[in-house]
Design an enzyme around this catalytic site. Structure first.
Site, PDB file in Angstrom:
ATOM      1  N   ASP A  52       0.873  -1.170   0.000  1.00 28.49           N
ATOM      2  CA  ASP A  52       0.000   0.000   0.000  1.00 28.49           C
ATOM      3  C   ASP A  52       0.913   1.224   0.000  1.00 28.49           C
ATOM      4  OD1 ASP A  52      -1.586   2.175   0.594  1.00 28.49           O
ATOM      5  OD2 ASP A  52      -2.820   1.115   2.066  1.00 28.49           O
ATOM      6  N   ASN A 112       2.182   5.399 -10.535  1.00 25.14           N
ATOM      7  CA  ASN A 112       0.905   5.307 -11.248  1.00 25.14           C
ATOM      8  C   ASN A 112      -0.274   5.073 -10.306  1.00 25.14           C
ATOM      9  OD1 ASN A 112      -0.990   4.302 -13.571  1.00 25.14           O
ATOM     10  ND2 ASN A 112      -0.799   2.567 -12.164  1.00 25.14           N
ATOM     11  N   TYR A 141     -10.440  14.826  -6.042  1.00 25.27           N
ATOM     12  CA  TYR A 141      -9.559  14.065  -6.941  1.00 25.27           C
ATOM     13  C   TYR A 141      -8.726  15.015  -7.800  1.00 25.27           C
ATOM     14  CZ  TYR A 141      -8.136  11.151 -10.911  1.00 25.27           C
ATOM     15  OH  TYR A 141      -7.400  10.519 -11.892  1.00 25.27           O
ATOM     16  N   GLY A 142      -9.379  15.995  -8.427  1.00 29.61           N
ATOM     17  CA  GLY A 142      -8.661  16.950  -9.269  1.00 29.61           C
ATOM     18  C   GLY A 142      -7.645  17.746  -8.453  1.00 29.61           C
ATOM     19  N   ALA A 143      -8.035  18.135  -7.256  1.00 24.68           N
ATOM     20  CA  ALA A 143      -7.124  18.903  -6.402  1.00 24.68           C
ATOM     21  C   ALA A 143      -5.905  18.060  -6.030  1.00 24.68           C
ATOM     22  CB  ALA A 143      -7.860  19.364  -5.144  1.00 24.68           C
ATOM     23  N   ALA A 144      -6.132  16.773  -5.777  1.00 22.46           N
ATOM     24  CA  ALA A 144      -5.009  15.887  -5.436  1.00 22.46           C
ATOM     25  C   ALA A 144      -4.058  15.753  -6.634  1.00 22.46           C
ATOM     26  CB  ALA A 144      -5.532  14.515  -5.001  1.00 22.46           C
ATOM     27  N   LYS A 145      -4.615  15.609  -7.836  1.00 22.93           N
ATOM     28  CA  LYS A 145      -3.749  15.478  -9.016  1.00 22.93           C
ATOM     29  C   LYS A 145      -3.015  16.786  -9.296  1.00 22.93           C
ATOM     30  CE  LYS A 145      -4.386  11.160 -10.405  1.00 22.93           C
ATOM     31  NZ  LYS A 145      -3.331  10.149 -10.154  1.00 22.93           N
ATOM     32  N   ILE A 190      -9.232   7.298 -20.297  1.00 23.01           N
ATOM     33  CA  ILE A 190      -8.590   6.066 -20.765  1.00 23.01           C
ATOM     34  C   ILE A 190      -9.533   4.905 -20.446  1.00 23.01           C
ATOM     35  CG2 ILE A 190      -6.581   4.549 -20.521  1.00 23.01           C
ATOM     36  CD1 ILE A 190      -5.803   7.284 -21.664  1.00 23.01           C
TER      37      ILE A 190
HETATM   38  N1  LIG Z   1      -8.596   5.760 -16.599  1.00 27.68           N
HETATM   39  C1  LIG Z   1      -8.636   7.066 -16.746  1.00 27.68           C
HETATM   40  O1  LIG Z   1      -9.499   7.591 -17.478  1.00 27.68           O
HETATM   41  C2  LIG Z   1      -7.629   7.954 -16.048  1.00 27.68           C
HETATM   42  C3  LIG Z   1      -7.573   9.290 -16.437  1.00 27.68           C
HETATM   43  C4  LIG Z   1      -6.663  10.137 -15.829  1.00 27.68           C
HETATM   44  C5  LIG Z   1      -5.793   9.641 -14.864  1.00 27.68           C
HETATM   45  N2  LIG Z   1      -5.857   8.334 -14.496  1.00 27.68           N
HETATM   46  C6  LIG Z   1      -4.895   7.890 -13.473  1.00 27.68           C
HETATM   47  O2  LIG Z   1      -4.192   6.764 -13.964  1.00 27.68           O
HETATM   48  C7  LIG Z   1      -3.715   5.973 -12.877  1.00 27.68           C
HETATM   49  C8  LIG Z   1      -4.087   4.515 -13.130  1.00 27.68           C
HETATM   50  O3  LIG Z   1      -5.504   4.401 -13.160  1.00 27.68           O
HETATM   51  P1  LIG Z   1      -6.282   3.353 -14.046  1.00 27.68           P
HETATM   52  O4  LIG Z   1      -7.153   4.097 -14.955  1.00 27.68           O
HETATM   53  O5  LIG Z   1      -5.356   2.336 -14.600  1.00 27.68           O
HETATM   54  O6  LIG Z   1      -7.264   2.723 -12.962  1.00 27.68           O
HETATM   55  P2  LIG Z   1      -7.170   1.374 -12.105  1.00 27.68           P
HETATM   56  O7  LIG Z   1      -7.285   0.203 -13.003  1.00 27.68           O
HETATM   57  O8  LIG Z   1      -8.161   1.542 -11.006  1.00 27.68           O
HETATM   58  O9  LIG Z   1      -5.685   1.396 -11.505  1.00 27.68           O
HETATM   59  C9  LIG Z   1      -5.319   1.998 -10.286  1.00 27.68           C
HETATM   60  C10 LIG Z   1      -4.273   1.116  -9.629  1.00 27.68           C
HETATM   61  O10 LIG Z   1      -3.746   1.785  -8.479  1.00 27.68           O
HETATM   62  C11 LIG Z   1      -3.619   0.848  -7.432  1.00 27.68           C
HETATM   63  N3  LIG Z   1      -3.674   1.572  -6.176  1.00 27.68           N
HETATM   64  C12 LIG Z   1      -4.624   2.441  -5.757  1.00 27.68           C
HETATM   65  N4  LIG Z   1      -4.332   2.897  -4.529  1.00 27.68           N
HETATM   66  C13 LIG Z   1      -3.170   2.305  -4.166  1.00 27.68           C
HETATM   67  C14 LIG Z   1      -2.348   2.349  -3.009  1.00 27.68           C
HETATM   68  N5  LIG Z   1      -2.676   3.069  -1.930  1.00 27.68           N
HETATM   69  N6  LIG Z   1      -1.198   1.631  -3.008  1.00 27.68           N
HETATM   70  C15 LIG Z   1      -0.850   0.870  -4.060  1.00 27.68           C
HETATM   71  N7  LIG Z   1      -1.591   0.775  -5.180  1.00 27.68           N
HETATM   72  C16 LIG Z   1      -2.731   1.479  -5.220  1.00 27.68           C
HETATM   73  C17 LIG Z   1      -4.787  -0.129  -7.630  1.00 27.68           C
HETATM   74  O11 LIG Z   1      -4.509  -1.422  -7.102  1.00 27.68           O
HETATM   75  P3  LIG Z   1      -5.022  -1.908  -5.660  1.00 27.68           P
HETATM   76  O12 LIG Z   1      -6.445  -1.426  -5.528  1.00 27.68           O
HETATM   77  O13 LIG Z   1      -4.907  -3.385  -5.723  1.00 27.68           O
HETATM   78  O14 LIG Z   1      -4.093  -1.291  -4.678  1.00 27.68           O
HETATM   79  C18 LIG Z   1      -4.857  -0.201  -9.148  1.00 27.68           C
HETATM   80  O15 LIG Z   1      -4.060  -1.252  -9.640  1.00 27.68           O
HETATM   81  C19 LIG Z   1      -4.353   6.565 -11.618  1.00 27.68           C
HETATM   82  O16 LIG Z   1      -3.408   7.381 -10.955  1.00 27.68           O
HETATM   83  C20 LIG Z   1      -5.498   7.411 -12.169  1.00 27.68           C
HETATM   84  O17 LIG Z   1      -5.832   8.474 -11.313  1.00 27.68           O
HETATM   85  C21 LIG Z   1      -6.747   7.485 -15.067  1.00 27.68           C
END
Ligand SMILES: NC(=O)c1ccc[n+]([C@@H]2O[C@H](COP(=O)([O-])OP(=O)(O)OC[C@H]3O[C@@H](n4cnc5c(N)ncnc54)[C@H](OP(=O)(O)O)[C@@H]3O)[C@@H](O)[C@H]2O)c1
Length: 241
Positions: free
Chosen positions: A56, A80, A145-149, A178
């Site tokens: 984590d 990521n 969420y936006g503020a965190a990013k 995505i």
């Molecule tokens: N998909 C989109 O449209 C989009 C757009 C903009 C930005 N993003 C960003 O892209 C990144 C990847 O997202 P995704 O779209 O691939 O979604 P996702 O499939 O939900 O992937 C997020 C990953 O982060 C892991 N995670 C979350 N909190 C964690 C923690 N505390 N420690 C370790 N791992 C953690 C999750 O695994 P576990 O739950 O098993 O820990 C999961 O594998 C994120 O940062 C997201 O904000 C996504």
């Protein structure tokens, strides 16, 4: 030369695509996340060079243990892990639950990157790369969420300055929508998907591979003078100048 790459949140979606991109190029990859099953799935999808470590990224003890398990040299760190944690919480109905909402998004999207980068900084090779996954939401609002990013992006500037003298670059990739990841849980409707596609200039929905290729480029020799930047990968849904 084979490099060592660490991808947080590498069990699903964008993180898995990034891990597989580096694996396909012959690099050794360590993927992290909280759930073992998705991590195992990424390992199975690779060519034998991917290792999974349950961690984590918001827990200092687990991040310290992760760092201790890693080899002495890490060439590329991809922060990521994250996502919009509002999707897993009820609408806040008190100051306490509002505080929880903001804290949870901060921990998932900022603290994971800050702790992991700090714990690994001594191991990141000179001329290596730190790549963090931000979001179009940093510029579009999107509440906690936006503020965190947006905070992640500001943190990246100081990271680039601190690591820059060692030739290490630090950049943010800010994806637009995505598809095919777990990000939206079950909330994405066909109508919303169409809206997001129509908002692009190339009438296209982003795929995890779009982000994986950008990460691969940022870690390449050709990107050694790119640092402290945000690379927007969104089909023009939001443009810079
Ligand atoms: N998909 C989109 O449209 C989009 C757009 C903009 C930005 N993003 C960003 O892209 C990144 C990847 O997202 P995704 O779209 O691939 O979604 P996702 O499939 O939900 O992937 C997020 C990953 O982060 C892991 N995670 C979350 N909190 C964690 C923690 N505390 N420690 C370790 N791992 C953690 C999750 O695994 P576990 O739950 O098993 O820990 C999961 O594998 C994120 O940062 C997201 O904000 C996504």
């Amino acid at each position: 030369m084979s490099r060592t790459i660490v991808v947080t949140g590498g069990g699903t979606g964008i993180g898995r695509a990034i891990a597989l991109r580096f694996d396909a190029a012959g690099d050794t990859v360590v993927v992290t996340g909280r759930r073992p099953e998705p991590l195992k799935e990424t390992v199975r999808a690779g060519t034998g060079r991917i290792e999974a470590v349950r961690c984590d990224g918001a827990d200092p003890t687990q991040v310290r243990e992760l760092a201790e398990r890693l080899p002495g040299r890490v060439d590329v760190l991809v922060n990521n892990a994250g996502g919009n944690t509002d999707f897993d919480l009820a609408e806040p109905d008190s100051l306490e639950s509002l505080a929880d909402q903001w804290r949870t998004n901060f921990e998932a999207n900022v603290l994971t990157a800050v702790l992991t980068t700090h714990a690994l900084a001594g191991r990141i090779a000179d001329h290596g790369s730190v790549i963090s996954v931000g979001s179009i939401a940093a510029d579009n609002g999107a509440g906690a969420y936006g503020a965190a990013k947006a905070a992640l992006t500001t943190w990246n500037l100081s990271t680039a300055a601190v690591l820059g003298p060692r030739g290490i670059t630090a950049n943010v990739i800010a994806p637009g929508y995505i598809a095919t990841t777990e990000f939206f849980r079950d909330r994405m409707t066909p109508q919303r998907r169409d809206q997001l596609r129509t908002a692009t200039l190339n009438d296209r929905i982003g795929q995890p591979a779009d982000i994986a290729e950008t990460a691969y480029f940022l870690a390449s020799d050709g990107a050694r003078h790119i640092t402290g930047q945000v690379l927007h990968v969104n089909g023009g849904a939001r443009t810079t100048r």
